[in-house]
Structure formats: C-alpha cells, structure tokens
Design an enzyme around this catalytic site. Structure first.
Site, PDB file in Angstrom:
ATOM      1  N   GLU A 172     -14.029  15.953   9.507  1.00  0.00           N
ATOM      2  CA  GLU A 172     -13.704  17.024   8.560  1.00  0.00           C
ATOM      3  C   GLU A 172     -12.843  16.885   7.513  1.00  0.00           C
ATOM      4  O   GLU A 172     -11.530  17.667   7.302  1.00  0.00           O
ATOM      5  CB  GLU A 172     -13.372  18.284   9.216  1.00  0.00           C
ATOM      6  CG  GLU A 172     -14.515  18.615  10.395  1.00  0.00           C
ATOM      7  CD  GLU A 172     -14.332  20.195  10.928  1.00  0.00           C
ATOM      8  OE1 GLU A 172     -13.231  20.573  10.980  1.00  0.00           O
ATOM      9  OE2 GLU A 172     -15.317  20.512  11.691  1.00  0.00           O
ATOM     10  N   GLU A 369     -20.023  18.778  16.597  1.00  0.00           N
ATOM     11  CA  GLU A 369     -19.585  20.023  17.097  1.00  0.00           C
ATOM     12  C   GLU A 369     -20.125  21.341  16.726  1.00  0.00           C
ATOM     13  O   GLU A 369     -20.725  21.421  15.670  1.00  0.00           O
ATOM     14  CB  GLU A 369     -17.873  20.173  16.446  1.00  0.00           C
ATOM     15  CG  GLU A 369     -16.977  19.289  16.921  1.00  0.00           C
ATOM     16  CD  GLU A 369     -15.477  19.590  16.144  1.00  0.00           C
ATOM     17  OE1 GLU A 369     -15.285  20.866  15.831  1.00  0.00           O
ATOM     18  OE2 GLU A 369     -14.970  18.645  15.967  1.00  0.00           O
TER      19      GLU A 369
HETATM   20  C1  GBH Z   1     -13.380  22.295  13.788  1.00  0.00           C
HETATM   21  O1  GBH Z   1     -12.814  22.773  12.613  1.00  0.00           O
HETATM   22  C2  GBH Z   1     -12.547  21.293  14.337  1.00  0.00           C
HETATM   23  O2  GBH Z   1     -12.903  19.997  14.029  1.00  0.00           O
HETATM   24  C3  GBH Z   1     -11.736  21.491  15.638  1.00  0.00           C
HETATM   25  O3  GBH Z   1     -10.688  20.561  15.690  1.00  0.00           O
HETATM   26  C4  GBH Z   1     -11.557  22.866  15.929  1.00  0.00           C
HETATM   27  O4  GBH Z   1     -11.084  23.025  17.259  1.00  0.00           O
HETATM   28  C5  GBH Z   1     -12.863  23.557  15.895  1.00  0.00           C
HETATM   29  O5  GBH Z   1     -13.506  23.582  14.647  1.00  0.00           O
HETATM   30  C6  GBH Z   1     -12.809  25.095  16.076  1.00  0.00           C
HETATM   31  O6  GBH Z   1     -11.909  25.726  15.038  1.00  0.00           O
HETATM   32  O7  GBH Z   1     -15.458  30.946   6.193  1.00  0.00           O
HETATM   33  O8  GBH Z   1     -13.995  32.174   7.870  1.00  0.00           O
HETATM   34  O9  GBH Z   1     -16.134  31.130   8.715  1.00  0.00           O
HETATM   35  C7  GBH Z   1     -13.820  23.720  12.099  1.00  0.00           C
HETATM   36  C8  GBH Z   1     -12.826  24.265  10.920  1.00  0.00           C
HETATM   37  C9  GBH Z   1     -14.141  26.418  10.830  1.00  0.00           C
HETATM   38  C10 GBH Z   1     -13.252  25.420   8.746  1.00  0.00           C
HETATM   39  C11 GBH Z   1     -14.958  27.232   9.753  1.00  0.00           C
HETATM   40  C12 GBH Z   1     -14.000  26.047   8.234  1.00  0.00           C
HETATM   41  C13 GBH Z   1     -15.025  28.491   7.857  1.00  0.00           C
HETATM   42  C14 GBH Z   1     -13.987  29.646   8.191  1.00  0.00           C
HETATM   43  N1  GBH Z   1     -13.704  25.102  10.089  1.00  0.00           N
HETATM   44  N2  GBH Z   1     -14.347  27.333   8.623  1.00  0.00           N
HETATM   45  S1  GBH Z   1     -14.932  31.051   7.640  1.00  0.00           S
END
Ligand code: GBH
Length: 466
Positions: A172, A369
């Site tokens: 990511e 994931e």
């Molecule tokens: C992953 O990141 C990571 O790789 C992992 O380490 C982490 O634990 C896992 O997810 C859970 O968070 O527009 O408000 O819906 C995901 C990160 C999550 C970033 C969704 C963008 C959108 C936020 N992403 N997010 S929203």
C-alpha cells in the site's frame, strides 16, 4: 453453520490460494532485540496524540517470541499460505550497510516452521516500518531512500530467495505516501502534499529497482519466483450522473488507483492526474529511466480491499470547490452497515474492482488483505461469537467468486488478519483478527470466524475432490 453461499464455493477452482496475513510491526514486538533499530513507527507512537492511548508495538502480539506456536495456529486453520512482512530495521539496522544475521535468522526460522507444516510463505518486503535513520535523512520524499530499499530487498532476497517463491515489494504505497506525508495520520506524521507526491515516486522507484534486481537474481540462481506489489484499492462511484460527480470520481480514481497502477503496469503516470497535481504546483521528481524500472514486469497484483466509496463533486453546501478553491471531491456517506472502523461494508464493490483491474491492467490478482474490525465480545464459555466478521468474510469471498465468473483472474484470498494486532493509529482498540489476542496473557483464541474460515477452506477442498 456456514453462511457461505454454495455457489461461491463452487466458483473457486482447485489451486485457489487461501491465506491469512499480518505485518511485522503490528505483531512482532521485541522492538529492541537482536539488533533491531527503531522504525518510524517506534518514533511516531511516542508523539503525544498520534496513536490511540499512546500505544505502541514494543510488545504487540509478542510474535517474535511465540512464532512456533503461531505457525501451529496458522497450520491449524488449514490455509495454504501465510503472508507476513519483514522488518527492514531488523534485517538491515539503520537502513544501510550489511545484513544483521540475527534479524535474518528469525525469518529463516519462520520460513522453516511454515514449510515444515506445509504452509507457503508469502513475503512482503515493506509494510511501513522504515528505519528511522532513513527518515532522518529525508525519508521517502528523498530519492536515496529508493536506492536504500533496493539494497535492503536484495539482502533479504539473497538470504531467503532459494526457499521463498512469493515476493511482494511494497504494501500500500498510497498509505505510506498519503497517510504518512500528506495527512500526517501515519508515521512519520508529515503534512505536505508535495512531499507526499515525491514519496509516491520514490516508493514506486524503490519497488521497480527492487523488482528488477530480484528478477535478475532469481534467474541467475534458477529460483522460481512470483513477484508482485500490493495496493490498497477501491471503487469510485458518482453519487449522481452529474458532470461534477463524474469528475470527482475521475480525480479520486487518479489519485488512488491509476497513479500507482499506470506506471507499474504501463510505464507512464496518468496525464490527467499529473495535470491535477500541476494545477496545485506539484510535479513528480521523475528522472530518465525511472519509468522503465517502475514498469519491471510483475507476475501478480496484490489487492487489499476494505471498501468502495460514493463520490460527489460538490461540497455539503453545494459548492463545486472546497475550502482551498480546488474542485470538490467528497466521499458521500451512505446508509449502509459499517464495521467498527466506521467503514461501509460494500462486498459488491470488490467484484466490480477485480473485473475492472482485469480489464485495465490484465494481471493475475490475489486479494492479499480483506477483513474487518468489529467490537468482539467474549462469551461465558470463552468463545468469540463474531457473526458480523464471518458474514463480512463470506460476502467478500462470494464477491471474489463472482469476479472470477465475470472474467477476473483472481487466484487467492487472504484474510486480514490472522490475529488481533496493533492497528496503527488506532492502537489495540480495533480488532481485525480471526483469532483473538488477550494482550494481558498473550493467549490466542479462535473466534467463530476463524472456525468458519477453516471449515470453508475444508469445504472448498472437499467440493473439488468429491
Ligand atoms: C491495511 O490498510 C493495512 O495494510 C493493514 O496494515 C491494516 O491493519 C489494515 O488495512 C486495516 O486497517 O475512505 O474512510 O473508508 C488499509 C488502509 C483502509 C486506507 C481504508 C484507506 C479508506 C478509509 N486503508 N482506507 S475510508
């Protein structure tokens, strides 16, 4: 007990890869042991207000000391594959110079344990724990960090490449760049969009340089190799058919998806997104030859999926521009079921995403994931009846099967996460595990979702052979 639709099981072929995923800083602990130096997350966790309750990964799930038992847990789930990340500051303390034998030794033992039990290791080289020394030298906005990453990747590959076939460069990069350098929500907590865009380019350059060197080494040594990158991807749907809403989706898709996939797959940045950035006075620090490196051929695209979103091109009060005078790009919150992260649950969007990726990028994909945080409860008998998480997994696995039916070459699904762990800025408050961790005793307990996942994997295998 199973809420998986039979059609979903039948849609998944023999050889479909089932896994669970974790990352180093989120589970390992042992932050100061065996030569590990601090990462940007060790530092960020000490910034007042940065992380929920001032929590940090010093101990986390203590996986560093409990690794053999954790591998038994993984094997007991019946998964084929375990996706984990290597801690750069363990393998190459400070981010420069020779490998630290003790750091490498931990991952060699992990790989041994997995392979002894028939579980395939799937390595991610970088899941956000940049050595602090490299941040002190400028971090990802600085070009040298890309070169340092490629060197580190080779140290890891030379040590493990003869036994590990599956390699992911970055997890990511959008999060590393945007959350880390623009929004300040993740380490290192900086807030400059220009720095974030330089970080994007140097993350991708680091990916490409590492990919090129790993490919060459694999060829030279005759090692089988499946090489990829993992991106966090979603879908952008216009709230209405208006030009403004469609324009908002174009911008969001450019900044979230095409800015990464176009260079990695097609060797060019998206013109429209470059123009959006130029209008804000921001350019990418591209040098001759960079895009060729970034477009080093890959075998697989890792997709981390959590949600798709609805976008509007006007602000809440109807203005076409936001406070900075930029065209509005607003996520429209829908009246949908949500997880404990407050993220909308949108399984159908995973199908749409995978079919779109097939059309536009034509790489085999693996969902590296997918999962959800819920407010788990522990029943009197000690069980964890997390029906919401089970339904989330079932619906998204069904969405993967639907994407395959729609022509997407999706080859695997990894649940995030094996166990509850350090959820970045949310600390230990948010639990994504299919296994519960009691942080006082470090006891692991299968939640009902883990039992369901285990049974579903078994069922899928039986459906094939029977
Ligand atoms: C992953 O990141 C990571 O790789 C992992 O380490 C982490 O634990 C896992 O997810 C859970 O968070 O527009 O408000 O819906 C995901 C990160 C999550 C970033 C969704 C963008 C959108 C936020 N992403 N997010 S929203």
């Amino acid at each position: 007990r199973s809420s998986l639709r039979p059609a979903a099981v039948q849609g998944l072929p023999a050889g479909f890869r089932w896994g669970v995923a974790t990352s180093s800083y989120q589970i390992e602990g042992a932050a100061r042991e065996d030569g590990r130096t601090p990462s940007i997350w060790d530092t960020f966790c000490r910034v007042p207000g940065a992380v929920h309750n001032g929590e940090h990964g010093d101990v986390a799930c203590d996986h560093y000391h409990r690794m053999p038992q954790d591998v038994e847990l993984i094997a007991g789930l019946g998964v084929d594959t375990y996706r984990f990340s290597l801690a750069w500051p363990r393998i190459q303390p400070g981010g420069r110079g020779p490998a630290n034998p003790k750091g490498l030794d931990f991952y060699k033992r992990l790989v041994d344990e997995l392979q002894d039990k028939g579980v395939t290791p799937w390595i991610t080289l970088y899941h956000w724990d940049l050595p602090q020394e490299l941040e002190d030298a400028g971090g990802w906005p600085v070009r040298d960090t890309a070169l340092r990453f490629a060197d580190y990747a080779m140290l890891a590959y030379e040590a493990l490449g003869d036994r590990v076939e599956h390699w992911t460069t970055l997890n990511e990069p959008w999060c590393s760049a945007m959350l880390g350098y623009a929004h300040g929500a993740h380490a290192p907590g900086r807030t400059d969009l220009g720095d974030a865009m330089a970080a994007v380019h140097h993350l991708l350059l680091g990916h490409g340089l590492a990919a090129r060197r790993i490919r060459r080494a694999a060829l030279a040594h005759g090692n089988p190799l499946e090489l990829g990158i993992t991106l966090n991807l979603g879908t952008a749907t216009p709230e209405t058919d208006s030009a403004a809403d469609r324009e908002a989706c174009r911008r969001a898709d450019g900044m979230g998806t095409r800015l990464y996939l176009d260079p990695v797959v097609h060797g060019r940045y998206p013109e429209d997104t470059l123009a959006d950035l130029a209008a804000q006075g921001i350019g990418l620090p591209v040098q001759d030859g960079d895009l060729e490196a970034i477009a080093t051929p890959l075998d697989v695209l890792g997709v981390n999926f959590y949600r798709g979103a609805l976008f509007s091109g006007v602000t809440e009060d109807g203005s076409p521009t936001d406070a900075d005078g930029l065209p509005a790009v607003r996520v429209v919150e829908r009246d949908l079921p949500r997880t404990a992260m407050d993220w909308e649950i949108t399984p159908g969007e995973l199908t749409r995403l995978l079919v779109r990726l097939q059309r536009d990028y034509a790489l085999p994909t693996v969902v590296t994931e997918n999962g959800a945080a819920f407010d788990d409860t522990v029943a009197a008998d000690g069980s964890v009846p997390d029906a919401g998480r089970t339904a989330y997994l079932a619906d998204h696995i069904a969405a993967v099967a639907a994407a395959r039916a729609g022509g997407a070459d999706v080859r695997g699904y990894f649940a995030w996460s094996l166990m509850d762990n350090f959820e970045w800025a949310y600390g230990y408050d948010k639990r994504f595990g299919i296994v519960r961790v009691d942080y006082d005793t470090q006891e692991r307990t299968l939640k009902d979702s883990a039992k369901w996942y285990r049974d579903t994997i078994r069922l899928t295998r039986d459906a094939r052979t029977g």
